[in-house]
Write a protein that holds these residues in place. Structure first.
Motif, PDB file in Angstrom:
ATOM      1  N   MET A 116       7.170 -17.454  21.836  1.00 20.98           N
ATOM      2  CA  MET A 116       6.323 -18.628  21.656  1.00 20.98           C
ATOM      3  C   MET A 116       4.980 -18.200  21.074  1.00 20.98           C
ATOM      4  O   MET A 116       4.422 -17.160  21.452  1.00 20.98           O
ATOM      5  N   ARG A 117       4.481 -19.024  20.172  1.00 21.27           N
ATOM      6  CA  ARG A 117       3.252 -18.685  19.458  1.00 21.27           C
ATOM      7  C   ARG A 117       2.319 -19.889  19.378  1.00 21.27           C
ATOM      8  O   ARG A 117       2.770 -21.037  19.444  1.00 21.27           O
ATOM      9  N   TRP A 118       1.044 -19.582  19.233  1.00 21.14           N
ATOM     10  CA  TRP A 118       0.034 -20.575  18.917  1.00 21.14           C
ATOM     11  C   TRP A 118      -0.559 -20.225  17.555  1.00 21.14           C
ATOM     12  O   TRP A 118      -0.865 -19.061  17.282  1.00 21.14           O
ATOM     13  N   PHE A 119      -0.715 -21.259  16.756  1.00 20.68           N
ATOM     14  CA  PHE A 119      -1.405 -21.160  15.477  1.00 20.68           C
ATOM     15  C   PHE A 119      -2.515 -22.206  15.458  1.00 20.68           C
ATOM     16  O   PHE A 119      -2.539 -23.108  16.295  1.00 20.68           O
ATOM     17  N   ARG A 120      -3.394 -22.097  14.489  1.00 20.82           N
ATOM     18  CA  ARG A 120      -4.420 -23.124  14.308  1.00 20.82           C
ATOM     19  C   ARG A 120      -4.699 -23.312  12.825  1.00 20.82           C
ATOM     20  O   ARG A 120      -4.477 -22.400  12.011  1.00 20.82           O
ATOM     21  N   GLN A 121      -5.179 -24.502  12.506  1.00 22.87           N
ATOM     22  CA  GLN A 121      -5.494 -24.805  11.121  1.00 22.87           C
ATOM     23  C   GLN A 121      -6.734 -25.677  11.074  1.00 22.87           C
ATOM     24  O   GLN A 121      -6.754 -26.783  11.612  1.00 22.87           O
ATOM     25  N   VAL A 139       4.423 -23.269  27.440  1.00 21.50           N
ATOM     26  CA  VAL A 139       3.535 -22.167  27.081  1.00 21.50           C
ATOM     27  C   VAL A 139       2.108 -22.703  27.097  1.00 21.50           C
ATOM     28  O   VAL A 139       1.869 -23.867  26.790  1.00 21.50           O
ATOM     29  N   TYR A 140       1.183 -21.836  27.486  1.00 24.80           N
ATOM     30  CA  TYR A 140      -0.212 -22.233  27.657  1.00 24.80           C
ATOM     31  C   TYR A 140      -1.117 -21.360  26.782  1.00 24.80           C
ATOM     32  O   TYR A 140      -0.777 -20.227  26.440  1.00 24.80           O
ATOM     33  N   LEU A 141      -2.276 -21.902  26.480  1.00 26.26           N
ATOM     34  CA  LEU A 141      -3.326 -21.126  25.826  1.00 26.26           C
ATOM     35  C   LEU A 141      -4.641 -21.453  26.522  1.00 26.26           C
ATOM     36  O   LEU A 141      -5.170 -22.558  26.365  1.00 26.26           O
ATOM     37  N   ALA A 144     -19.936 -25.515  22.715  1.00 29.87           N
ATOM     38  CA  ALA A 144     -19.819 -24.071  22.546  1.00 29.87           C
ATOM     39  C   ALA A 144     -20.054 -23.370  23.881  1.00 29.87           C
ATOM     40  O   ALA A 144     -20.938 -23.747  24.653  1.00 29.87           O
ATOM     41  N   GLY A 145     -19.238 -22.370  24.140  1.00 28.62           N
ATOM     42  CA  GLY A 145     -19.300 -21.658  25.404  1.00 28.62           C
ATOM     43  C   GLY A 145     -18.380 -22.215  26.468  1.00 28.62           C
ATOM     44  O   GLY A 145     -18.176 -21.576  27.506  1.00 28.62           O
ATOM     45  N   GLY A 146     -17.809 -23.375  26.195  1.00 23.91           N
ATOM     46  CA  GLY A 146     -16.923 -24.014  27.155  1.00 23.91           C
ATOM     47  C   GLY A 146     -15.507 -23.485  27.100  1.00 23.91           C
ATOM     48  O   GLY A 146     -15.194 -22.537  26.357  1.00 23.91           O
ATOM     49  N   SER A 147     -14.642 -24.122  27.887  1.00 22.88           N
ATOM     50  CA  SER A 147     -13.245 -23.698  28.011  1.00 22.88           C
ATOM     51  C   SER A 147     -12.310 -24.884  27.880  1.00 22.88           C
ATOM     52  O   SER A 147     -12.671 -26.020  28.188  1.00 22.88           O
ATOM     53  N   LEU A 148     -11.128 -24.584  27.407  1.00 18.70           N
ATOM     54  CA  LEU A 148     -10.034 -25.550  27.362  1.00 18.70           C
ATOM     55  C   LEU A 148      -8.732 -24.828  27.643  1.00 18.70           C
ATOM     56  O   LEU A 148      -8.611 -23.626  27.358  1.00 18.70           O
ATOM     57  N   ARG A 149      -7.778 -25.569  28.174  1.00 17.66           N
ATOM     58  CA  ARG A 149      -6.427 -25.040  28.372  1.00 17.66           C
ATOM     59  C   ARG A 149      -5.449 -25.942  27.635  1.00 17.66           C
ATOM     60  O   ARG A 149      -5.329 -27.122  27.969  1.00 17.66           O
ATOM     61  N   LEU A 150      -4.774 -25.363  26.667  1.00 20.93           N
ATOM     62  CA  LEU A 150      -3.745 -26.080  25.941  1.00 20.93           C
ATOM     63  C   LEU A 150      -2.389 -25.820  26.573  1.00 20.93           C
ATOM     64  O   LEU A 150      -2.128 -24.722  27.071  1.00 20.93           O
ATOM     65  N   SER A 151      -1.536 -26.838  26.528  1.00 21.78           N
ATOM     66  CA  SER A 151      -0.165 -26.702  26.999  1.00 21.78           C
ATOM     67  C   SER A 151       0.791 -27.124  25.893  1.00 21.78           C
ATOM     68  O   SER A 151       0.453 -27.953  25.056  1.00 21.78           O
ATOM     69  N   CYS A 152       1.974 -26.541  25.923  1.00 19.38           N
ATOM     70  CA  CYS A 152       3.024 -26.918  24.975  1.00 19.38           C
ATOM     71  C   CYS A 152       4.325 -26.991  25.755  1.00 19.38           C
ATOM     72  O   CYS A 152       4.825 -25.964  26.224  1.00 19.38           O
ATOM     73  N   THR A 172      -6.210 -16.495  26.302  1.00 15.19           N
ATOM     74  CA  THR A 172      -5.093 -15.908  27.041  1.00 15.19           C
ATOM     75  C   THR A 172      -3.871 -16.796  26.889  1.00 15.19           C
ATOM     76  O   THR A 172      -3.931 -17.995  27.196  1.00 15.19           O
ATOM     77  N   ILE A 173      -2.786 -16.201  26.420  1.00 14.25           N
ATOM     78  CA  ILE A 173      -1.520 -16.930  26.304  1.00 14.25           C
ATOM     79  C   ILE A 173      -0.654 -16.590  27.511  1.00 14.25           C
ATOM     80  O   ILE A 173      -0.663 -15.455  27.998  1.00 14.25           O
ATOM     81  N   SER A 174       0.077 -17.568  27.998  1.00 11.11           N
ATOM     82  CA  SER A 174       0.999 -17.362  29.112  1.00 11.11           C
ATOM     83  C   SER A 174       2.141 -18.350  28.978  1.00 11.11           C
ATOM     84  O   SER A 174       2.075 -19.283  28.175  1.00 11.11           O
ATOM     85  N   ARG A 175       3.187 -18.137  29.747  1.00  6.82           N
ATOM     86  CA  ARG A 175       4.325 -19.037  29.715  1.00  6.82           C
ATOM     87  C   ARG A 175       4.939 -19.169  31.095  1.00  6.82           C
ATOM     88  O   ARG A 175       4.845 -18.245  31.918  1.00  6.82           O
TER      89      ARG A 175
END
Length: 122
Positions: A34-39, A79-81, A14-22, A69-72
């Motif tokens: 482009m969108r990000w969802f989660r489940q 696309v990144y999150l 908790a409190g950390g960071s991650l960067r997702l890529s697609c 933050t989303i970017s592309r």
């Protein structure tokens, strides 16, 4: 064949960071919103963020506003999150999706990735 391939999921405190890529292939990436969802287990798939075709239009779910933050990069078809200040309640499988109509409903998406697991420990 259209493919959306997510990466970057991990276990983080908790409190950390991650960067997702697609990374997208098989479609004209710049033509898609482009969108990000989660489940999370037992929950419905929920909207996280979306970004317009050239990156000027952006919207976020209230639960992540100010932290994600989303970017592309249309040159890289990616696309990144960026996820900061992560909380245990952010734990979920994160999916990227592509569609042509602006909005947050999962049904607006033509294509989906397979998802990447994000786990936030307390």
């Amino acid at each position: 064949q259209v493919q959306l391939v997510e990466s970057g999921g991990d276990l983080v405190q908790a409190g950390g960071s991650l960067r997702l890529s697609c990374a997208a292939s098989g479609l004209t990436f710049k033509n898609y919103i482009m969108r990000w969802f989660r489940q999370a287990p037992g929950n419905e798939r929920e909207f996280v963020a979306q970004i317009g075709r050239i990156g000027y239009s952006i919207s976020y779910a209230d639960s992540v506003k100010g932290r994600f933050t989303i970017s592309r990069d249309n040159g890289k078809n990616t696309v990144y999150l960026q996820m900061n200040s992560l909380k245990p309640e952010d734990t979920a499988v994160y999916y990227c999706a592509a569609g042509t109509i602006w909005g947050s409903a999962p049904t607006l998406n033509n294509y989906w990735g397979q998802g990447t697991q994000v786990t936030v420990s307390s």
